[in-house]
Design an enzyme around this catalytic site. Structure first.
Site, PDB file in Angstrom:
ATOM      1  N   GLY A 143       0.906  -1.124  -0.016  1.00 34.73           N
ATOM      2  CA  GLY A 143       0.047   0.058  -0.050  1.00 34.73           C
ATOM      3  C   GLY A 143       0.824   1.233   0.021  1.00 34.73           C
ATOM      4  O   GLY A 143       1.930   1.307   0.553  1.00 34.73           O
ATOM      5  N   GLY A 189      -0.597   4.611   0.048  1.00 34.49           N
ATOM      6  CA  GLY A 189      -1.417   5.651   0.352  1.00 34.49           C
ATOM      7  C   GLY A 189      -0.833   6.614   1.323  1.00 34.49           C
ATOM      8  O   GLY A 189       0.488   6.300   1.676  1.00 34.49           O
ATOM      9  N   LEU A 190      -1.612   7.301   2.112  1.00 39.26           N
ATOM     10  CA  LEU A 190      -0.954   8.050   2.966  1.00 39.26           C
ATOM     11  C   LEU A 190      -0.195   7.217   4.238  1.00 39.26           C
ATOM     12  O   LEU A 190       0.945   7.516   4.626  1.00 39.26           O
ATOM     13  CB  LEU A 190      -1.762   9.072   3.799  1.00 39.26           C
ATOM     14  CG  LEU A 190      -2.181  10.379   2.895  1.00 39.26           C
ATOM     15  CD1 LEU A 190      -3.329  11.221   3.544  1.00 39.26           C
ATOM     16  CD2 LEU A 190      -1.030  10.932   2.603  1.00 39.26           C
ATOM     17  N   HIS A 239     -21.690   8.393   5.320  1.00 41.29           N
ATOM     18  CA  HIS A 239     -21.290  10.033   5.546  1.00 41.29           C
ATOM     19  C   HIS A 239     -22.724  10.551   5.190  1.00 41.29           C
ATOM     20  O   HIS A 239     -23.299  10.499   3.960  1.00 41.29           O
ATOM     21  CB  HIS A 239     -20.155  10.257   4.370  1.00 41.29           C
ATOM     22  CG  HIS A 239     -19.763  11.652   4.766  1.00 41.29           C
ATOM     23  ND1 HIS A 239     -20.186  13.159   4.452  1.00 41.29           N
ATOM     24  CD2 HIS A 239     -18.340  11.933   4.932  1.00 41.29           C
ATOM     25  CE1 HIS A 239     -19.475  13.888   4.755  1.00 41.29           C
ATOM     26  NE2 HIS A 239     -18.313  13.363   5.228  1.00 41.29           N
ATOM     27  N   ARG A 269     -20.641  12.410  12.103  1.00 44.78           N
ATOM     28  CA  ARG A 269     -21.662  11.906  10.845  1.00 44.78           C
ATOM     29  C   ARG A 269     -22.874  10.906  11.196  1.00 44.78           C
ATOM     30  O   ARG A 269     -23.746  10.852  10.366  1.00 44.78           O
ATOM     31  CB  ARG A 269     -20.427  11.280   9.962  1.00 44.78           C
ATOM     32  CG  ARG A 269     -19.405  12.255   9.635  1.00 44.78           C
ATOM     33  CD  ARG A 269     -18.290  11.457   8.913  1.00 44.78           C
ATOM     34  NE  ARG A 269     -17.576  12.767   8.459  1.00 44.78           N
ATOM     35  CZ  ARG A 269     -16.387  12.518   7.827  1.00 44.78           C
ATOM     36  NH1 ARG A 269     -15.872  11.111   7.643  1.00 44.78           N
ATOM     37  NH2 ARG A 269     -15.348  13.453   7.354  1.00 44.78           N
ATOM     38  N   HIS A 305     -19.045   5.572   3.409  1.00 46.09           N
ATOM     39  CA  HIS A 305     -17.678   6.306   3.179  1.00 46.09           C
ATOM     40  C   HIS A 305     -16.378   5.802   3.814  1.00 46.09           C
ATOM     41  O   HIS A 305     -15.508   5.844   3.205  1.00 46.09           O
ATOM     42  CB  HIS A 305     -18.160   7.478   3.825  1.00 46.09           C
ATOM     43  CG  HIS A 305     -16.829   8.667   3.852  1.00 46.09           C
ATOM     44  ND1 HIS A 305     -16.469   8.974   2.771  1.00 46.09           N
ATOM     45  CD2 HIS A 305     -16.234   9.227   4.599  1.00 46.09           C
ATOM     46  CE1 HIS A 305     -15.530  10.040   2.736  1.00 46.09           C
ATOM     47  NE2 HIS A 305     -15.250  10.002   3.990  1.00 46.09           N
ATOM     48  N   GLU A 334      -6.357   2.940   7.276  1.00 51.97           N
ATOM     49  CA  GLU A 334      -7.572   2.445   7.507  1.00 51.97           C
ATOM     50  C   GLU A 334      -7.824   0.964   7.346  1.00 51.97           C
ATOM     51  O   GLU A 334      -8.591   0.312   8.012  1.00 51.97           O
ATOM     52  CB  GLU A 334      -8.561   3.144   6.254  1.00 51.97           C
ATOM     53  CG  GLU A 334     -10.017   2.969   6.480  1.00 51.97           C
ATOM     54  CD  GLU A 334     -10.738   3.705   5.250  1.00 51.97           C
ATOM     55  OE1 GLU A 334     -10.349   4.450   4.588  1.00 51.97           O
ATOM     56  OE2 GLU A 334     -11.787   3.014   5.072  1.00 51.97           O
ATOM     57  N   ARG A 354     -16.059   7.411  13.023  1.00 51.90           N
ATOM     58  CA  ARG A 354     -14.748   8.207  13.045  1.00 51.90           C
ATOM     59  C   ARG A 354     -15.207   9.650  12.928  1.00 51.90           C
ATOM     60  O   ARG A 354     -16.108  10.148  12.048  1.00 51.90           O
ATOM     61  CB  ARG A 354     -13.884   7.781  11.958  1.00 51.90           C
ATOM     62  CG  ARG A 354     -12.887   8.797  11.452  1.00 51.90           C
ATOM     63  CD  ARG A 354     -12.097   8.390  10.411  1.00 51.90           C
ATOM     64  NE  ARG A 354     -12.566   8.250   9.116  1.00 51.90           N
ATOM     65  CZ  ARG A 354     -12.650   9.594   8.101  1.00 51.90           C
ATOM     66  NH1 ARG A 354     -12.155  10.578   8.652  1.00 51.90           N
ATOM     67  NH2 ARG A 354     -12.998   9.477   7.249  1.00 51.90           N
ATOM     68  N   LEU A 397      -6.967  10.920   8.016  1.00 50.75           N
ATOM     69  CA  LEU A 397      -5.611  11.370   7.607  1.00 50.75           C
ATOM     70  C   LEU A 397      -4.662  11.357   8.753  1.00 50.75           C
ATOM     71  O   LEU A 397      -3.602  11.130   8.600  1.00 50.75           O
ATOM     72  CB  LEU A 397      -5.818  12.791   6.804  1.00 50.75           C
ATOM     73  CG  LEU A 397      -6.723  12.718   5.455  1.00 50.75           C
ATOM     74  CD1 LEU A 397      -6.848  14.071   4.868  1.00 50.75           C
ATOM     75  CD2 LEU A 397      -6.664  11.660   4.601  1.00 50.75           C
TER      76      LEU A 397
END
Ligand code: FAD
Length: 659
Positions: free
Chosen positions: A41, A43-44, A267, A331, A423, A447, A457, A463
């Site tokens: 992975g 991603g961030l 969401h 949310r 979401h 995640e 969350r 992030l």
């Protein structure tokens, strides 16, 4: 059933992480050069972890299924990233971020992890600024903040409506630097399809080169799964089309417990579903709730255009029900409230499954401020509105353009129509304080782990968590494992464990191709999505969940006898990739329903209709369910529940209230 040990360090909440960092075993630079780490992975979470570990001196391999690490789904994040900097001087602190996150998660997350997250949050912003991430700034140069749900302070840092993209470019630049220096070897367009376990420890992966179909064996002293969330189990979600659960699910079937699989985030502000043809839903960022007001007509079935419905005939139901937080409730609360209004007949648009999000009030407020700055005396309504539009455009322009392109309506002139959509997934691989799964040497970050968000969350916290895990947590915690591995030599990938794992992958691929049935992979994915959305979505019941478990099992059988996958295994074959991912979603979907059925309470995004307060809020049962549910795979359709007890020593556990 066993009680899981989260390996939380001793000491007071404030001292745990500091003490841990000062006492964790270290690996000296010469030994680091001999230790190999696989990061799946980019991603961030993955990019930040890989760049940090390579910078420390470890030999790192990174895998992603996209054609470039910078196409990871993190790039889609719009709204922002939280940090307890207190730049606004509005009462923020590490403790308040910790408190908001625990409360926002409806008291179903681990205190020590959440406190550490809040503690390192400030450092993330400094790190990103140093990398050149162009966060929005005030006139004087100070970084700007906006509000997100579930908080009463402004702590969200942002880069217009493209925060994820800018943060990923920062992490990607750090990763590219390490690739350039030879410290990281990058494998794009590679999909991990199996983990390899030797003597109880994770020692590598089997990956498929997606362009040639060739299976490859890769050894690592440790493996980090940073493979994102599984919201696409619902078929329709705001996630990128490729996001999937395969890596985590394969790890689960090899011994990693899967935690809280039923905790899904719906969401509240997405563009409503428009028909059966759709394969993707679009998020309208939570940042829009800063300045947007959510409403429905006071009269059920009112078909007038929103602009023709006067102020007194509008029900700003969030402001009415939750005066203290108004449009900025978390949310789960906002989504349920929208569903409640639509179910009661107050929905708008052709489907009547939508509510309005309106900016007129705040456009006029901003317009007046702008007029005052320009020294305009008694400006007319048109001038005020135009000036206000300019401010809103600067803050949310790309989101407004996106809405207009998708719906054909101009959101500067009329209210947007929005409805909740899948979401984010709070569930994921169970990890201890070190981010290690129940398989030694196998870690999960971002995640992909169940981590810090409990049953719901808060916006702008994903992030933060992904980058905390990658930049600040794993570089320390991995030392406690790798320091004991310095005398383990690289294991030859001819080892029988690698051969067996590769054989299992090959057989599975062949099996998909051999079925030669009549129905496409998408047919099954759509059907699964509908079952899970209807019975394990925004609200759940015992009867519905029992039925959905049977329905998913029947769908699994149908899939394995009637799916059609064209082409071959030794070529670029996207349909074959999809088949593997949907087969895993089918198994995960079953576990989600089992988990939701087992949790006889409502908490956060898990709303069991049988368990609600008189005014329709989630009703927890702390005596029986204050635990993380971690499921062990025990063979096809069999899962055993293990529990991690949640203790709250620093926060008073209470019924959540945003009134
Ligand atoms: C539309 C949208 C907007 C959002 N906005 C915000 C926001 O404003 N603020 C916020 O905090 N959060 C936001 N989120 C949530 C946040 O973006 C994600 O939770 C976060 O980016 C996930 O990062 P990650 O690194 O864990 O995973 P991802 O970014 O999803 O990366 C997963 C990586 O794993 C790789 N991968 C997966 N499986 C395999 C496999 N089997 N083999 C090889 N590679 C694999 C992929 O190629 C990819 O590189 C948003 C989410 C969505 C959907």
């Amino acid at each position: 059933m066993s009680i899981l040990d989260a390996k939380i360090p001793e000491g007071t909440l404030e001292q745990k992480w500091t003490k841990f960092r000062s006492s964790v075993p270290l690996v000296n630079p010469a030994n680091k050069r001999n230790l190999e780490v696989i990061v799946v992975g980019s991603g961030l979470a993955g990019a930040s972890a890989a760049a940090s570990l390579a910078e420390l001196g470890y030999k790192v391999k990174v895998f992603c299924f996209q054609d470039s690490p910078r196409r990871a789904h993190s790039i889609a994040a719009q709204g922002g990233i939280n940090a307890a900097k207190n730049y606004q001087n509005d009462g923020d602190s590490v403790y308040r971020l910790f408190y908001d996150t625990i409360k926002g998660g409806d008291y179903r997350s681990r205190e020590a992890n959440v406190y550490r997250l809040a503690e390192v949050s400030s450092g993330i912003i400094d790190q990103c600024v140093a990398q050149g991430v162009p966060f929005a700034r005030e006139y004087g140069g100070m970084l700007s903040n906006r509000s997100f749900g579930g908080t009463q302070v402004q702590r969200t840092f942002y880069a217009a409506g493209q925060t994820g993209q800018q943060l990923l470019l920062g992490a990607y630049s750090s990763l590219e630097r390490q690739i350039g220096m030879g410290a990281v070897k990058m494998y794009a367009r590679h999909e991990m399809l199996e983990t390899v376990t030797i003597d109880g420890k994770c020692r590598g992966i089997i990956a498929r080169d997606l362009t040639t179909g060739k299976l490859e064996r890769h050894f690592g002293h440790a493996v980090l799964l940073c493979t994102g969330g599984y919201g696409n189990v619902f078929y329709l979600s705001t996630n990128a089309m490729g996001s999937n659960v395969t890596a985590a699910w394969k790890a689960h079937k090899k011994g990693a417990h899967f935690a809280n699989p039923c905790f899904t985030q719906i969401h509240p502000t997405c563009i409503p579903v428009s028909g059966d043809h759709q394969s993707k839903l679009t998020l309208m960022s939570e940042s829009l709730r800063n300045d947007g007001r959510i409403w429905v007509p006071v009269k059920a079935g009112d078909n007038r255009k929103p602009i023709d419905i006067p102020e007194e005939e509008r029900d700003y139901y969030l402001e009415r029900r939750y005066p203290a937080f108004g449009n900025l409730v978390p949310r789960d609360v906002a989504s349920r409230a929208a569903k409640e209004r639509c179910d009661a007949g107050f929905g708008v648009g052709t489907s009547k499954m939508a509510v309005y999000l309106d900016f007129a009030f705040n456009m006029d407020r901003y317009g007046k401020i702008e007029a005052s700055k320009k020294g305009l005396e008694n400006p007319d309504a048109h001038t005020i509105r135009e000036l206000g539009k300019g401010v809103v455009k600067e803050k949310y322009g790309n989101l407004f353009d996106m809405y207009q392109q998708i719906t054909g309506e101009n959101p500067y002139e009329t209210s947007m129509r929005i409805y909740p959509a899948v979401h984010y997934t709070m569930g994921g691989l169970w990890v201890d304080y070190n981010l290690m799964t129940t398989v030694p040497g196998l870690y999960a970050l971002g995640e992909a782990n169940f981590s810090d968000h409990g049953a719901n969350r808060l916006g702008a916290s994903a992030l933060m968590q992904g980058l905390a895990d990658g930049y600040f947590v794993i570089p320390y915690t991995i030392g406690s494992y790798l320091s004991k591995e310095i005398s383990t030599k690289s294991i030859d990938t001819n080892h029988e464990a690698f051969s067996e794992a590769e054989k299992a992958v090959q057989e599975k691929l062949n099996k998909f191709l051999a079925i030669k049935g009549t129905k496409s992979v998408d047919y099954f994915h759509k059907k699964l999505g509908k079952i899970i959305w209807n019975e394990c979505g925004m609200s759940r019941t015992e009867a519905g969940l029992k039925k959905s478990i049977d329905d998913v099992r029947a769908l699994q059988k149908e899939f394995w006898s009637d799916v059609i996958v064209p082409g071959t295994a030794d070529e670029f074959n996207p349909e074959l990739e999809k088949a593997g991912r949907v087969a895993d979603f089918l198994e995960l979907g079953e576990l989600m329903c089992i988990d939701a059925l087992d949790r006889n309470e409502s908490c956060g995004g898990h709303f069991r209709e049988e368990f609600q307060t008189e005014d329709g809020e989630a009703l927890r049962d702390d005596e029986k369910y204050a635990y993380v549910a971690a499921w062990e795979f025990k063979g096809q359709n069999q899962f055993e529940l293990h529990k991690e007890e949640l203790k709250y020593d620093n926060i008073k556990i209470a019924q959540r209230s945003y009134k």
